[in-house]
Write a protein that holds these residues in place. Structure first.
Motif, PDB file in Angstrom:
ATOM      1  N   ALA A  20      12.503 -21.296   7.098  1.00 52.58           N
ATOM      2  CA  ALA A  20      11.128 -21.022   6.682  1.00 52.58           C
ATOM      3  C   ALA A  20      11.041 -19.701   5.919  1.00 52.58           C
ATOM      4  O   ALA A  20      10.272 -19.577   4.966  1.00 52.58           O
ATOM      5  CB  ALA A  20      10.192 -21.004   7.887  1.00 52.58           C
ATOM      6  N   LEU A  21      11.835 -18.743   6.319  1.00 51.13           N
ATOM      7  CA  LEU A  21      11.839 -17.424   5.683  1.00 51.13           C
ATOM      8  C   LEU A  21      12.724 -17.385   4.437  1.00 51.13           C
ATOM      9  O   LEU A  21      13.012 -16.299   3.913  1.00 51.13           O
ATOM     10  CB  LEU A  21      12.298 -16.362   6.685  1.00 51.13           C
ATOM     11  CG  LEU A  21      11.378 -16.155   7.888  1.00 51.13           C
ATOM     12  CD1 LEU A  21      12.030 -15.274   8.936  1.00 51.13           C
ATOM     13  CD2 LEU A  21      10.044 -15.582   7.445  1.00 51.13           C
ATOM     14  N   GLY A  26      11.950 -14.113   2.448  1.00 54.64           N
ATOM     15  CA  GLY A  26      10.521 -13.957   2.695  1.00 54.64           C
ATOM     16  C   GLY A  26      10.168 -12.694   3.463  1.00 54.64           C
ATOM     17  O   GLY A  26       8.999 -12.350   3.580  1.00 54.64           O
ATOM     18  N   LEU A  27      11.177 -12.012   3.977  1.00 62.05           N
ATOM     19  CA  LEU A  27      10.932 -10.765   4.713  1.00 62.05           C
ATOM     20  C   LEU A  27      10.827  -9.559   3.786  1.00 62.05           C
ATOM     21  O   LEU A  27      10.659  -8.429   4.258  1.00 62.05           O
ATOM     22  CB  LEU A  27      12.033 -10.544   5.759  1.00 62.05           C
ATOM     23  CG  LEU A  27      12.062 -11.577   6.881  1.00 62.05           C
ATOM     24  CD1 LEU A  27      13.271 -11.356   7.792  1.00 62.05           C
ATOM     25  CD2 LEU A  27      10.770 -11.558   7.680  1.00 62.05           C
ATOM     26  N   ALA A  28      10.915  -9.786   2.474  1.00 64.57           N
ATOM     27  CA  ALA A  28      10.743  -8.682   1.527  1.00 64.57           C
ATOM     28  C   ALA A  28       9.379  -8.038   1.760  1.00 64.57           C
ATOM     29  O   ALA A  28       8.390  -8.746   1.949  1.00 64.57           O
ATOM     30  CB  ALA A  28      10.843  -9.200   0.094  1.00 64.57           C
ATOM     31  N   PRO A  29       9.314  -6.705   1.772  1.00 65.03           N
ATOM     32  CA  PRO A  29       8.043  -6.044   2.077  1.00 65.03           C
ATOM     33  C   PRO A  29       6.950  -6.257   1.033  1.00 65.03           C
ATOM     34  O   PRO A  29       5.773  -6.178   1.337  1.00 65.03           O
ATOM     35  CB  PRO A  29       8.425  -4.563   2.187  1.00 65.03           C
ATOM     36  CG  PRO A  29       9.723  -4.434   1.483  1.00 65.03           C
ATOM     37  CD  PRO A  29      10.408  -5.763   1.563  1.00 65.03           C
ATOM     38  N   PRO A  83       2.674 -15.031   4.666  1.00 63.18           N
ATOM     39  CA  PRO A  83       3.343 -14.825   3.377  1.00 63.18           C
ATOM     40  C   PRO A  83       4.872 -14.853   3.438  1.00 63.18           C
ATOM     41  O   PRO A  83       5.524 -15.182   2.452  1.00 63.18           O
ATOM     42  CB  PRO A  83       2.853 -13.446   2.926  1.00 63.18           C
ATOM     43  CG  PRO A  83       1.556 -13.255   3.632  1.00 63.18           C
ATOM     44  CD  PRO A  83       1.695 -13.983   4.953  1.00 63.18           C
ATOM     45  N   ALA A  84       5.447 -14.520   4.594  1.00 63.71           N
ATOM     46  CA  ALA A  84       6.909 -14.517   4.719  1.00 63.71           C
ATOM     47  C   ALA A  84       7.499 -15.930   4.759  1.00 63.71           C
ATOM     48  O   ALA A  84       8.691 -16.114   4.539  1.00 63.71           O
ATOM     49  CB  ALA A  84       7.330 -13.739   5.973  1.00 63.71           C
TER      50      ALA A  84
END
Length: 157
Positions: A20-21, A26-29, A83-84
């Motif tokens: 999912a990420l 998707g963990l980009a700030p 959003p992630a």
């Protein structure tokens, strides 16, 4: 702080959350959707030699799996369409590039077009984004954005 912007503890060790990420992209700030779409490019390049029929099957499988993957990850962290969660961007990019000749130019134009449709969400993408929920809702607006971008790609190329 809004529900979609709140700090959420994802567990990338869980396979569903890892997917999912977008394998962690998707963990980009900042701009996680953009990073998720960037993560789609090497995956697309790996699959680009597939026949159109096999590629269509891959896209359908990724889309159906994405309904579960995105829905389950959202449920686990308690935030709808966080959003992630960027698996939907990966699938949207694959749709954008379906049966498009693979060149540096098409890869870049496809990236830009998909991001424009995903960010701006013209009608009916905006309607799907607002009205649909769960994993299907998370996936469907990006599927539509991919279809819109795909049509433009085929007109251009």
């Amino acid at each position: 702080m809004s529900a979609t912007k709140q700090s959420v503890a994802f567990n990338i060790a869980k396979p569903v959350q890892f997917l999912a990420l977008g394998f962690g992209s998707g963990l980009a700030p900042k701009a996680p959707g953009t990073f998720g779409t960037l993560a789609a490019i090497p995956l697309f390049l790996l699959a680009s030699g597939l026949s159109p029929l096999v590629m269509a099957a891959v896209i359908v499988i990724m889309s159906v799996a994405g309904i579960y993957i995105c829905g389950k990850a959202a449920e686990e962290v308690g935030v709808h369409d966080h959003p992630a969660i960027v698996w939907d961007e990966i699938v949207g990019y694959f749709i954008t590039m379906f049966m498009v000749p693979v060149t540096i130019q098409t890869i870049l134009v496809g990236f830009v077009l998909f991001r424009i449709f995903d960010i701006l969400k013209p009608w009916p993408i905006s309607l799907a984004d607002k009205k649909l929920s769960g994993g299907f809702g998370i996936m469907f607006d990006d599927i539509l954005a991919g279809i819109f971008a795909l049509v433009i790609m085929h007109i251009i190329f």
